[in-house]
Design an enzyme around this catalytic site. Structure first.
Site, PDB file in Angstrom:
ATOM      1  N   SER A 117     143.635   6.480  78.567  1.00 50.97           N
ATOM      2  CA  SER A 117     144.325   5.258  78.983  1.00 50.97           C
ATOM      3  C   SER A 117     144.140   4.116  77.987  1.00 50.97           C
ATOM      4  O   SER A 117     144.808   3.088  78.106  1.00 50.97           O
ATOM      5  CB  SER A 117     143.818   4.817  80.362  1.00 50.97           C
ATOM      6  OG  SER A 117     142.416   4.661  80.348  1.00 50.97           O
ATOM      7  N   HIS A 138     149.846   9.675  78.907  1.00 53.91           N
ATOM      8  CA  HIS A 138     149.034   8.953  79.887  1.00 53.91           C
ATOM      9  C   HIS A 138     149.698   8.958  81.266  1.00 53.91           C
ATOM     10  O   HIS A 138     150.708   8.285  81.484  1.00 53.91           O
ATOM     11  CB  HIS A 138     148.801   7.518  79.420  1.00 53.91           C
ATOM     12  CG  HIS A 138     147.983   6.704  80.376  1.00 53.91           C
ATOM     13  ND1 HIS A 138     148.228   5.377  80.624  1.00 53.91           N
ATOM     14  CD2 HIS A 138     146.925   7.054  81.161  1.00 53.91           C
ATOM     15  CE1 HIS A 138     147.355   4.940  81.523  1.00 53.91           C
ATOM     16  NE2 HIS A 138     146.560   5.933  81.852  1.00 53.91           N
ATOM     17  N   GLU A 150     153.187   7.382  80.188  1.00 55.12           N
ATOM     18  CA  GLU A 150     153.300   6.716  78.889  1.00 55.12           C
ATOM     19  C   GLU A 150     153.099   7.762  77.792  1.00 55.12           C
ATOM     20  O   GLU A 150     152.090   8.472  77.796  1.00 55.12           O
ATOM     21  CB  GLU A 150     152.240   5.615  78.746  1.00 55.12           C
ATOM     22  CG  GLU A 150     152.478   4.409  79.615  1.00 55.12           C
ATOM     23  CD  GLU A 150     151.384   3.361  79.471  1.00 55.12           C
ATOM     24  OE1 GLU A 150     151.700   2.170  79.418  1.00 55.12           O
ATOM     25  OE2 GLU A 150     150.192   3.740  79.412  1.00 55.12           O
ATOM     26  N   ASN A 189     148.331  -0.884  81.003  1.00 54.23           N
ATOM     27  CA  ASN A 189     146.986  -1.439  81.121  1.00 54.23           C
ATOM     28  C   ASN A 189     146.804  -2.721  80.331  1.00 54.23           C
ATOM     29  O   ASN A 189     146.037  -3.598  80.735  1.00 54.23           O
ATOM     30  CB  ASN A 189     145.945  -0.401  80.699  1.00 54.23           C
ATOM     31  CG  ASN A 189     145.690   0.614  81.785  1.00 54.23           C
ATOM     32  OD1 ASN A 189     145.841   0.322  82.963  1.00 54.23           O
ATOM     33  ND2 ASN A 189     145.318   1.825  81.405  1.00 54.23           N
TER      34      ASN A 189
END
Length: 282
Positions: A117, A138, A150, A189
């Site tokens: 991540s 991800h 992702e 994130n």
């Protein structure tokens, strides 16, 4: 492309194995202990039972999905996989060791993907002789219910690798976004963590109660869940790890963790998965 291997049978690895099998792929899921593999397969069974309860899956379909999944503790059994998706602990040294081993085990055509991540795809790829076939893939927790994946290019990830990864993601009924180059935290994130972290600061500084913080964002900003609820769902240990990677990479104080947050992680208060975080769970 027929066979997918998943490294790590925790919640993320089990979820990835499940959606791959539901997408029609034969899947092998590997962890270091037989008990961990069994726990992962039990997690998949529970999630499939949930889908049956919601009338989104039949018993016959469940059996077909499970028949496509095999568990193992032997890394050598991944030797004929077309894509290997690594979903182990977020530790760069461990990931690099695994990728070096996979590079020696897997045939030349195998794509090596990491579910990291935050960590560098390029650094992970650097220990292999196939840097063009390493990509970030991800997924988000809980994998069977969150649509997004992702896809992250390393410095040398080839266009062909990206096309194969995109095709796989479509086959398993997910949506993807592509990062043209790696950056700590990727898209979600990098935007989400400062939001959650600021909510933790508001709580840690005693400005408002946790319930009021979550209610404010749900009622005032239209969020389906409050930031502290999301934090507990993500796992405070995972959130803390991502926060520290962003803080160390960008050297920006907006990513610094609140002392209360650090203390909670040290105490083992990780949220839903341990029964206690900002909230308590049965």
């Amino acid at each position: 492309m027929h066979k997918i291997a998943v490294l790590g049978a925790g919640f993320m690895g089990a979820g990835i194995a499940q959606v791959a099998a539901q997408g029609g792929y034969n899947v092998i899921i590997r962890d270091i202990q037989k008990s961990l593999v069994e726990d992962g397969i039990n997690t998949i069974k529970q999630e499939l039972d949930y889908l049956i309860e919601k009338e989104q899956l039949t018993q016959s379909e469940k059996e077909k999905v499970l028949a496509r999944i095999k568990g193992t503790t032997d890394l050598a059994e991944l030797s004929d996989a077309d894509i290997v998706i690594e979903a182990v602990v977020e530790n760069i040294a461990i990931k690099k060791q695994l990728f070096a081993e996979l590079d020696n085990i897997c045939p030349e055509h195998t794509i090596l993907a990491t579910n990291t991540s935050t960590l560098s795809i390029t650094e992970i790829a650097s220990v292999t002789k196939r840097i063009d076939k390493v990509i970030g893939m991800h997924f988000f927790y809980p994998v069977p219910r969150i649509k997004l994946v992702e896809l992250i290019k390393g410095l040398e990830t080839s266009d062909e690798t990206i096309k194969i990864a995109q095709s796989f993601v479509r086959d398993i009924n997910k949506e993807h976004v592509l990062l043209k180059r790696e950056s700590p935290g990727f898209i979600v994130n990098r935007i989400l963590i400062p939001y959650l972290n600021e909510a933790i600061f508001v709580y840690g500084d005693g400005i408002a109660e946790k319930e009021d913080i979550d209610s404010a964002l749900k009622a005032g900003a239209g969020m389906p869940k409050g930031p502290l609820e999301i934090s507990d769902m993500m796992g405070l240990d995972t959130l803390y790890s991502i926060t520290m990677v962003l803080y160390n990479e960008f050297k920006d104080t907006k990513y610094r963790p609140h002392p209360l947050f650090s203390s909670m992680v040290r105490a083992g208060y990780y949220g839903e998965k341990t029964g206690k975080g900002f909230y308590e769970y049965d």
